[in-house]
Write a protein that holds these residues in place. Structure first.
Motif, PDB file in Angstrom:
ATOM      1  N   GLY A 203       9.344  -4.475 -12.406  1.00  0.00           N
ATOM      2  CA  GLY A 203       8.155  -3.669 -12.595  1.00  0.00           C
ATOM      3  C   GLY A 203       8.362  -2.211 -12.221  1.00  0.00           C
ATOM      4  N   PHE A 204       9.082  -1.970 -11.158  1.00  0.00           N
ATOM      5  CA  PHE A 204       9.139  -0.609 -10.626  1.00  0.00           C
ATOM      6  C   PHE A 204      10.514   0.045 -10.744  1.00  0.00           C
TER       7      PHE A 204
ATOM      8  N   ARG B 193      11.139   3.026 -13.302  1.00  0.00           N
ATOM      9  CA  ARG B 193      11.423   4.378 -12.819  1.00  0.00           C
ATOM     10  C   ARG B 193      12.693   4.922 -13.466  1.00  0.00           C
TER      11      ARG B 193
ATOM     12  N   ALA C 208       1.205  -0.647  -4.185  1.00  0.00           N
ATOM     13  CA  ALA C 208       0.906  -1.970  -4.748  1.00  0.00           C
ATOM     14  C   ALA C 208       0.569  -2.889  -3.579  1.00  0.00           C
TER      15      ALA C 208
ATOM     16  N   ASN D  27      -5.146   3.673 -11.767  1.00  0.00           N
ATOM     17  CA  ASN D  27      -5.020   3.038 -13.067  1.00  0.00           C
ATOM     18  C   ASN D  27      -6.280   2.266 -13.421  1.00  0.00           C
TER      19      ASN D  27
ATOM     20  N   THR E  23       3.893   9.766 -10.645  1.00  0.00           N
ATOM     21  CA  THR E  23       3.675   8.578 -11.474  1.00  0.00           C
ATOM     22  C   THR E  23       4.999   7.982 -11.926  1.00  0.00           C
TER      23      THR E  23
ATOM     24  N   ALA F  85       6.640   6.264  -8.935  1.00  0.00           N
ATOM     25  CA  ALA F  85       5.914   5.125  -8.384  1.00  0.00           C
ATOM     26  C   ALA F  85       5.999   3.908  -9.294  1.00  0.00           C
ATOM     27  N   THR F  86       5.523   4.067 -10.529  1.00  0.00           N
ATOM     28  CA  THR F  86       5.412   2.916 -11.416  1.00  0.00           C
ATOM     29  C   THR F  86       6.205   3.100 -12.702  1.00  0.00           C
TER      30      THR F  86
ATOM     31  N   GLN G  12       5.413   5.218 -14.904  1.00  0.00           N
ATOM     32  CA  GLN G  12       4.499   5.682 -15.950  1.00  0.00           C
ATOM     33  C   GLN G  12       4.672   7.186 -16.162  1.00  0.00           C
TER      34      GLN G  12
ATOM     35  N   THR H 254      -0.708   8.419 -15.318  1.00  0.00           N
ATOM     36  CA  THR H 254      -1.554   7.267 -14.997  1.00  0.00           C
ATOM     37  C   THR H 254      -2.792   7.304 -15.867  1.00  0.00           C
TER      38      THR H 254
ATOM     39  N   CYS I 140       4.743   7.880  -2.984  1.00  0.00           N
ATOM     40  CA  CYS I 140       4.945   7.271  -4.292  1.00  0.00           C
ATOM     41  C   CYS I 140       5.446   5.844  -4.164  1.00  0.00           C
TER      42      CYS I 140
ATOM     43  N   ASN J 107      10.407   0.508  -3.076  1.00  0.00           N
ATOM     44  CA  ASN J 107      10.855  -0.296  -4.215  1.00  0.00           C
ATOM     45  C   ASN J 107      12.367  -0.400  -4.303  1.00  0.00           C
TER      46      ASN J 107
END
Ligand code: SF4
Lengths: 473, 253
Positions: free
Chosen positions: A31-32, A36, A153, A223, A261, A264-265, A267, A270, A317, A322
């Motif tokens: 996911g992360f 990234r 998260a 989000n 963003t 962090a994720t 993205q 966001t 972040c 992560n």
């Protein structure tokens, strides 16, 4: 801030043996971490943007007092109020007072690690005020009476089934009796409950990802859009955040948002980016009539001018979490601190004293992956080492380790003793080996051989053999 | 050993305490590689540990003393080569940070940092081409953290390994994730360290490689020890051992 790092070893062991947690933690990688990497690759100039971001934050911290004053003046000029809180207690009291003046019974909340840091919810509850977390993750852990395990998260440690059980247990009182298992259904159910809370709330409390000095704005990214509803539906909006969240200009904020963003994720952007500037003004159709910003210090200004000053660049972040192989295996709760992982290992002792946070800066292999991904280039391993130095100076490190290191230093200081010492060690290892391998070592070595074998040296030390063979020296 | 006239110069080999004690074979393999690259090898007498355990453990004063010793020992050589990314990084990056810029030792630390190189970086920079031949062997490579992140050692060992006849390099799925050694970390937090090294051995197994190579003896002991405890037949080795062709017949007595 409540710290429970003393139980780190035990909690980590429990975490390692928890199959649900271990399964949940696997999402971090896909996911992360991978997201990234893709985001960084797709944005030309990502690396130079990081340098720029580091410089922005460094400049802000170097002139923090000036920027804070500018921020305060701009908030005031648009009709807002700025409050200064030296520590957690003062921050809680200020927020409590504003809530009381607003006659608040229900408070909605969104996106604020700092309110976790100052333990605001327990305080509000004690005052008869009901705080409702509106971020889905925060809402879930509030129902479960847990703490977040990750700074962006908060429920990364939970499985979908655990969330389903939690909703099933707590939502019956609102007339929802079915145990839902589909993600979309669960979100819809929670949303329908939270909707009513948004409308009922007298005060909305948010954190801030950034504060902009030149405009007096507080910036929040989400989000789910819950920050917008938290901030604009109730009549009073309180922003509770740390003094280090400041950036000088809108442009600077833009740079940092682009990095935040993606780090962090993964993205590019966001779903919601909200800029809150003062209360509702004439002509505005909606918005709160009172806008307060509570600037929390709680140990931050003491970091300025120390080895830990650079930590104030942190934009929360979570990339360091992560990418940390220790965090990835034990999750956030083991750290026993609001701020886990590498950033917490540096920040937590700064905020609450190294005495209470002993394990945190040690529970790292200083592999450097956190620093490699930190968007504002905080030298996290170096600062963990600084904490270890403070612990060593103050005799807080474990005695066995202190002795071991002292012994090693004396040995290496005397070449002859070193040579003899290593020769003895080499012999001894060969003696306790069986067919060239050691599966059981005494003392500190027991930690090694609990899980690994060790190949015994095949001959004498390298230096001795080199000399014997007539090699040059 | 080459005669001075045909040699490209002298290289001081700093063997590191772990090579010295645990893996003399790596020292001999390194020496032979440096010679094969056209240099003469000297092993300065009186070398000990670079000071990393104390430095990372918070004992800065002892680390500084150990740095002073190492600087005094190595400063007279033109080139210093270290078969370990983390010890090379200790000398190149951390030694200078141990001294005040006004201190005379700061300059000396800088000078030593400038002429110190990690082994594979040194070999790659000096156009060394491995001469060894292997029967078809699948080899994977683990990036040791300090070497990778502090010194940028990534392509050098891979390029060298790829030139070995018969060697097929296969990548791990997470070559850059720490193996859990971390100096005293593995002893202070054995459970976490074990999980980390177990993830690593699982990753190694998934590649189908029969050999895993790396550039640091700390990681090597960790990964090798775990492989052995798991009953795996995968061999763990230092890159130098593969390049020098001494893997099957280690340089010990
Ligand atoms: S330390 Fe860096 S990577 Fe970690 S949360 Fe802060 S900004 Fe993000």
């Amino acid at each position: 801030m409540e710290i429970d790092s003393g139980a780190f070893v035990e909690k980590a062991r429990v975490a390692l043996a928890d199959p649900t947690l271990q399964h949940a933690l696997k999402h971090i990688k896909h996911g992360f971490v991978e997201a990234r990497a893709r985001a960084a690759e797709n944005l030309p100039g990502f690396e130079s943007m990081r340098d720029h971001a580091r410089d922005i934050k460094a400049r802000t911290i170097a002139n923090l007092a000036d920027y804070l004053e500018q921020f305060e003046a701009n908030v005031t000029s648009v009709g807002g109020h700025v409050h200064w809180a030296r520590d957690a207690e003062e921050a809680r009291r200020i927020v409590g007072d504003i809530c009381r003046q607003a006659g608040a019974r229900t408070v909605t909340k969104s996106k604020s690690m700092v309110t976790e840091e100052i333990e605001l919810n327990a305080y509000l509850e004690a005052q008869g005020i009901v705080p409702v977390e509106t971020d889905l993750g925060e809402y879930i852990i509030q129902l479960r009476k847990e703490k977040p395990s990750h700074i962006i998260a908060p429920v990364i440690h939970l499985s979908k089934a655990q969330v389903a059980d939690t909703f099933h247990e707590h939502h019956a009182q609102y007339g929802f009796h079915e145990r839902l298992t589909e993600r979309g259904d669960m979100v819809r159910e929670a949303r329908s409950i939270l909707r009513e809370r948004f409308v009922a709330a007298d005060v909305g409390i948010t954190g801030a990802n950034f504060l902009i000095a030149e405009t007096g704005s507080a910036v929040v990214v989400t989000n789910e859009g819950n920050a917008d509803l938290t901030a604009s539906l109730p009549d009073t909006h309180i922003v509770v955040t740390g003094i280090e969240k400041l950036v000088p200009t809108l442009d600077d904020c833009h740079t940092l948002l682009r990095l935040l963003t993606r780090s962090a994720t993964g993205q590019d952007i966001t779903t919601y980016m909200s800029f809150f500037t003062g209360p509702r003004r004439g002509g505005d159709l909606s918005g709160p009539s009172a806008f307060h910003v509570v600037l929390v210090d709680n140990g931050r200004s003491d970091m300025i001018g120390t080895e830990f000053e650079e930590m104030l660049r942190c934009i929360r972040c979570g990339a360091c979490l992560n990418h940390c192989p220790v965090y990835a295996n034990i999750g956030g709760h083991a750290y026993g601190s609001v701020y886990p992982g590498p950033m917490g290992a540096v920040l937590t002792p700064s905020l609450s004293g190294i005495e209470k946070a002993g394990h945190l800066p040690n529970a790292s292999t200083v592999c450097g992956r956190c620093e490699e991904v930190c968007p504002v280039r905080i030298p996290l391993p170096r600062m963990m080492r600084h904490w270890r130095e403070r612990e060593f100076e103050r005799h807080l490190s474990p005695r066995g380790m202190r002795w071991g290191m002292g012994f090693w230093a004396v040995l290496t200081d005397h070449p002859r003793t070193y040579r003899i010492g290593l020769w003895i060690a080499s012999r001894a290892l060969r003696l306790i080996a069986w067919r060239g391998w050691i599966s059981r070592l005494p003392l500190a070595g027991g930690g090694w051989t609990a899980f690994r074998d060790m190949r015994a040296p095949s001959g004498g030390t390298f230096q001795r053999q080199w000399r014997k063979r007539g090699g040059r020296r | 050993m080459k005669k001075p006239s045909e040699s490209k110069g002298e290289v001081a080999l700093f063997v590191t305490c772990l090579v010295d004690l645990m893996r003399p074979e790596v020292g001999f393999a390194s020496a032979s590689l440096i010679e094969a690259a056209g240099f003469e090898v000297v092993v300065p007498k009186g070398q000990s540990c670079c000071g990393q355990p104390n430095y990372n453990g918070g004992d800065r004063n002892a680390a500084r003393r150990m740095a002073e010793r190492t600087i005094a020992l190595l400063q007279r050589y033109e080139r210093v080569v270290v078969p370990s990314g983390s010890c090379a990084a200790m000398i190149k990056l951390h030694y200078p940070s141990l001294f005040d810029e006004a201190d005379a030792l700061f300059g000396k630390a800088r000078a030593l940092a400038d002429k110190t190189q990690e082994l594979t970086t040194f070999l790659a920079a000096n156009g060394y081409v491995p001469a060894v031949k292997l029967a078809a062997t699948r080899v994977t490579y683990h990036d040791s953290c300090s070497g990778l992140r502090e010194l940028g050692i990534h392509d050098q060992p891979r390029a060298l390994l790829r030139r070995i006849d018969g060697l097929r390099l296969v990548e791990l799925s997470e070559p850059e994730v720490c193996c859990g050694f971390g100096g005293t970390f593995c002893i202070k937090y054995p459970d976490i360290s074990n999980r980390m090294v177990s993830n690593k051995t699982a990753d190694i197994a998934a590649t189908g490689a029969s050999v895993v190579a790396m550039g640091d003896v700390g990681c090597l002991m960790n990964i090798e020890g775990r492989l052995r405890r798991e009953g795996s037949s995968v061999r763990a080795c230092h890159v130098a051992e593969l390049l020098a062709g001494t893997l099957e017949t280690p340089g010990g007595n």
